[in-house]
Motif scaffolding. Structure first.
Motif, PDB file in Angstrom:
ATOM      1  N   ARG A  15      48.470  43.761  85.510  1.00  0.00           N
ATOM      2  CA  ARG A  15      48.343  44.585  84.301  1.00  0.00           C
ATOM      3  C   ARG A  15      49.485  44.369  83.312  1.00  0.00           C
ATOM      4  NH1 ARG A  15      45.899  50.288  86.848  1.00  0.00           N
ATOM      5  NH2 ARG A  15      44.154  49.276  87.925  1.00  0.00           N
ATOM      6  N   THR A  16      49.977  43.142  83.245  1.00  0.00           N
ATOM      7  CA  THR A  16      51.034  42.798  82.281  1.00  0.00           C
ATOM      8  C   THR A  16      50.653  41.502  81.570  1.00  0.00           C
ATOM      9  OG1 THR A  16      52.285  41.635  84.019  1.00  0.00           O
ATOM     10  CG2 THR A  16      52.883  43.932  83.584  1.00  0.00           C
ATOM     11  N   ALA A  44      44.348  41.579  91.274  1.00  0.00           N
ATOM     12  CA  ALA A  44      43.264  42.545  91.090  1.00  0.00           C
ATOM     13  C   ALA A  44      43.624  43.606  90.053  1.00  0.00           C
ATOM     14  CB  ALA A  44      42.893  43.202  92.427  1.00  0.00           C
ATOM     15  N   SER A  45      44.065  43.139  88.874  1.00  0.00           N
ATOM     16  CA  SER A  45      44.516  44.063  87.830  1.00  0.00           C
ATOM     17  C   SER A  45      43.420  45.013  87.373  1.00  0.00           C
ATOM     18  CB  SER A  45      45.047  43.287  86.624  1.00  0.00           C
ATOM     19  OG  SER A  45      46.195  42.544  86.961  1.00  0.00           O
ATOM     20  N   GLY A  46      42.230  44.472  87.144  1.00  0.00           N
ATOM     21  CA  GLY A  46      41.117  45.315  86.734  1.00  0.00           C
ATOM     22  C   GLY A  46      41.226  45.890  85.342  1.00  0.00           C
ATOM     23  N   ASP A  47      42.108  45.312  84.516  1.00  0.00           N
ATOM     24  CA  ASP A  47      42.299  45.850  83.164  1.00  0.00           C
ATOM     25  C   ASP A  47      41.967  44.836  82.080  1.00  0.00           C
ATOM     26  OD1 ASP A  47      44.402  44.093  83.577  1.00  0.00           O
ATOM     27  OD2 ASP A  47      45.869  45.345  82.511  1.00  0.00           O
ATOM     28  N   SER A  49      43.353  41.860  81.877  1.00  0.00           N
ATOM     29  CA  SER A  49      44.463  40.922  81.654  1.00  0.00           C
ATOM     30  C   SER A  49      44.206  39.565  82.308  1.00  0.00           C
ATOM     31  CB  SER A  49      45.789  41.515  82.145  1.00  0.00           C
ATOM     32  OG  SER A  49      45.735  41.871  83.505  1.00  0.00           O
ATOM     33  N   ALA A  50      43.446  39.534  83.403  1.00  0.00           N
ATOM     34  CA  ALA A  50      43.116  38.244  84.018  1.00  0.00           C
ATOM     35  C   ALA A  50      42.288  37.389  83.054  1.00  0.00           C
ATOM     36  CB  ALA A  50      42.372  38.456  85.329  1.00  0.00           C
ATOM     37  N   ASP A  51      41.320  37.998  82.391  1.00  0.00           N
ATOM     38  CA  ASP A  51      40.525  37.269  81.403  1.00  0.00           C
ATOM     39  C   ASP A  51      41.399  36.822  80.235  1.00  0.00           C
ATOM     40  OD1 ASP A  51      38.213  37.628  82.913  1.00  0.00           O
ATOM     41  OD2 ASP A  51      37.653  39.462  81.848  1.00  0.00           O
ATOM     42  N   GLN A  52      42.332  37.662  79.828  1.00  0.00           N
ATOM     43  CA  GLN A  52      43.265  37.307  78.757  1.00  0.00           C
ATOM     44  C   GLN A  52      44.068  36.067  79.134  1.00  0.00           C
ATOM     45  OE1 GLN A  52      46.278  40.275  78.126  1.00  0.00           O
ATOM     46  NE2 GLN A  52      47.264  39.173  76.446  1.00  0.00           N
ATOM     47  N   ILE A  53      44.530  36.024  80.368  1.00  0.00           N
ATOM     48  CA  ILE A  53      45.324  34.887  80.838  1.00  0.00           C
ATOM     49  C   ILE A  53      44.456  33.633  80.944  1.00  0.00           C
ATOM     50  CG2 ILE A  53      46.606  33.991  82.827  1.00  0.00           C
ATOM     51  CD1 ILE A  53      47.512  36.971  83.266  1.00  0.00           C
ATOM     52  N   ALA A  54      43.225  33.804  81.416  1.00  0.00           N
ATOM     53  CA  ALA A  54      42.310  32.664  81.505  1.00  0.00           C
ATOM     54  C   ALA A  54      42.073  32.046  80.129  1.00  0.00           C
ATOM     55  CB  ALA A  54      40.995  33.107  82.133  1.00  0.00           C
TER      56      ALA A  54
END
Length: 237
Positions: A15-16, A44-47, A49-54
């Motif tokens: 989540r960062t 497993a941030s769920g916010d 942010s993983a898509d943002q990083i991708a």
């Protein structure tokens, strides 16, 4: 089959998103054209942010960067274990907090030291604030005496038992370093494969001192490499 990279960098995101991207960009900037893998593990941030990083990885076009999406939040140890597992066979692993930024000449200073010291398993760069002020990042192991000092909070008592204070002065005496902060640490791949993964029983905190203890018991030393500098925004991640 693609041969393993000589250097792998592991960063955990929880989540960062913006902070993790800044840390990862500082890695790519400092790497230059070096052979390396940059693994970002989303815990497993769920916010979102993983898509943002991708999306950021796709934008960079740098094939050295990849995202691992963990199905669970396994903490610091579990996240970095996944990061290292994603780059098997690397000669060195850099464990890096998402709230840290590498200075541009970081690897120029760190990698020659690591390559010339085959008996060293852990290389501790100099952590500092963004204004360049050094942070304490090298330590002795805790002991009954150090716990007594922590509880006593007495200047005269601390001076009397100064040789057992956990935090070392900056710059530290190389002979007194027993472990170092894993906010930014370079681990020799040979040592990692011999010791195995970090203990996932430590979700957050103490995993660094435990791993260094295992390393030292196995004959690997810790070396401070002060010319390699990284900014650490403590508590940011």
């Amino acid at each position: 089959m693609t041969p393993p990279a000589s250097l792998a960098i592991s960063i955990i995101n929880y989540r960062t998103g913006d902070m993790t991207i800044a840390a990862a960009q500082s890695v790519l900037d400092a790497l230059g054209p070096r052979d390396a893998q940059l693994v970002i593990v989303d815990n497993a941030s769920g916010d979102g942010s993983a898509d943002q990083i991708a999306r950021w990885i796709e934008t960079t076009g740098d094939e050295r960067a990849r995202l691992v999406r963990s199905t669970t939040n396994s903490g610091f140890s579990g996240g970095h274990n996944q990061g290292m597992e994603a780059a098997p066979g690397a000669a060195f692993y850099l464990i890096l907090n998402s709230d840290a930024l590498l200075r541009p000449d970081f690897f120029d200073h760190l990698m020659p030291v690591a390559q010339e010291a085959p008996n060293i398993g852990l290389f501790a760069p100099q952590l500092e604030w963004d204004d360049g002020t050094p942070q304490v990042s090298c330590f002795r192991f805790p002991s009954p005496t150090s716990e007594f000092l922590r509880g006593a909070r007495s200047g005269p008592v601390t001076r009397l038992f100064r040789h057992r204070v956990v935090a070392l002065d900056t710059p530290p005496d190389p002979a007194q370093i027993e472990w170092a902060s894993f906010a930014c640490i370079l681990l020799r791949g040979e040592m990692v494969r011999a010791l195995g993964p970090m203990d996932e029983g430590y979700f957050l905190y103490f995993e660094d001192s435990e791993y260094a203890l295992r390393a030292r018991r196995a004959g690997w030393d810790v070396l401070h490499a002060p010319a390699a500098r990284a900014v650490h925004f403590r508590g940011g991640s």
